[in-house]
Design an enzyme around this catalytic site. Structure first.
Site, mmCIF file in Angstrom:
data_model
loop_
_atom_site.group_PDB
_atom_site.id
_atom_site.type_symbol
_atom_site.label_atom_id
_atom_site.label_comp_id
_atom_site.label_asym_id
_atom_site.label_seq_id
_atom_site.Cartn_x
_atom_site.Cartn_y
_atom_site.Cartn_z
ATOM 1 N N TYR A 49 3.302 -0.539 8.117
ATOM 2 C CA TYR A 49 3.656 -0.087 6.778
ATOM 3 C C TYR A 49 2.404 0.070 5.919
ATOM 4 C CZ TYR A 49 5.852 -0.053 2.160
ATOM 5 O OH TYR A 49 6.246 0.278 0.883
ATOM 6 N N SER B 165 2.482 2.134 -2.110
ATOM 7 C CA SER B 165 2.560 0.698 -2.329
ATOM 8 C C SER B 165 1.155 0.141 -2.499
ATOM 9 C CB SER B 165 3.230 0.028 -1.127
ATOM 10 O OG SER B 165 3.104 -1.382 -1.195
#
Length: 234
Positions: A156, A140
């Site tokens: 995350y 990401s």
């Protein structure tokens, strides 16, 4: 380009982006091993993908499960040519550092980072021996140090930053072996993790991982982070 003699393992392949990656790889002629923690979920995904798909019970957080799954995969197919490390979790919502639940941090790292490392460690030696391999780590832009401008989703983000570092190190270590290692940001995609309001569909989210997974012979692209097939800064 057809890749009929190749076998791909997609972790977290039973739904969302992982399922669509498997579908697109099968459309390109690859045999697809659908890795999922629940065997019934893997079997359902294989029915959706078609006859090129094979279910594989795989929990990336368990070293024993990874070892057994890769052993089974080799017995079924003879070897794994493509690895898409797609399994991942996002558990920390709007938490901000330094207030992070350690259990959430450990679970996130174990799935998103260490899990990918476990599977690569089991699969990559066979790729090196064969002189061919494609490893795609689904990451990401939240893990990009250059683009990091918020403390939201800290566990995350950190897990994806670590996964990006693993991508760079593996690519450097495997240079010249025929094994290419890259990271793909699928963007905010409608899935179990991305939620129903995400602007991108699974087909769009899967495009860059599939592109990297099927880089042709002679393409030396390795050690990069890509979104929409374009480089992103680390």
């Amino acid at each position: 380009m057809r890749h009929g003699s190749r076998t791909a393992l997609v972790t977290g392949g039973a739904r969302g982006i992982g399922l669509e990656i498997g579908r697109q790889l099968a459309d390109r002629g690859l045999r697809v091993l659908v890795g999922a923690r629940r065997p019934e979920a893997a079997e359902e995904a294989c029915r959706a993908i078609g006859p090129a798909a094979v279910p594989l019970s795989l929990d990336v957080t368990s070293a024993g499960s990874v070892t057994e799954a890769v052993r089974e995969a080799r017995e079924l197919t003879g070897g794994i040519d493509v690895l898409v490390n797609n399994a991942g979790v996002s558990l920390d919502g709007d938490l901000r550092p330094p207030h992070v639940d350690e259990d959430i941090l450990h679970t996130t790292l174990d799935t998103n980072f260490t899990g990918a490392w476990r599977v690569a460690q089991a699969v990559v030696p066979g790729m090196v021996e064969a002189g061919y391999g494609r490893v795609v780590n689904v990451t990401s832009s939240y893990g990009s140090l250059a683009l990091m401008d918020s403390g939201r989703h800290p566990a995350y983000r950190i897990s994806k930053t670590a996964l990006n570092a693993l991508t760079r190190m593996l690519a450097a270590e495997l240079a010249g072996t025929g094994v290419l290692v890259n990271a793909a940001d699928p963007g905010w995609t409608r899935s179990g993790m991305g939620g129903p309001s995400a602007p991108r569909g699974p087909r769009e989210g899967a495009d860059t991982p599939v592109w990297l997974a099927t880089l042709p012979d002679g393409d030396g692209t390795t050690g990069g982070l890509f979104a929409d097939r374009r480089p992103l800064p680390w």
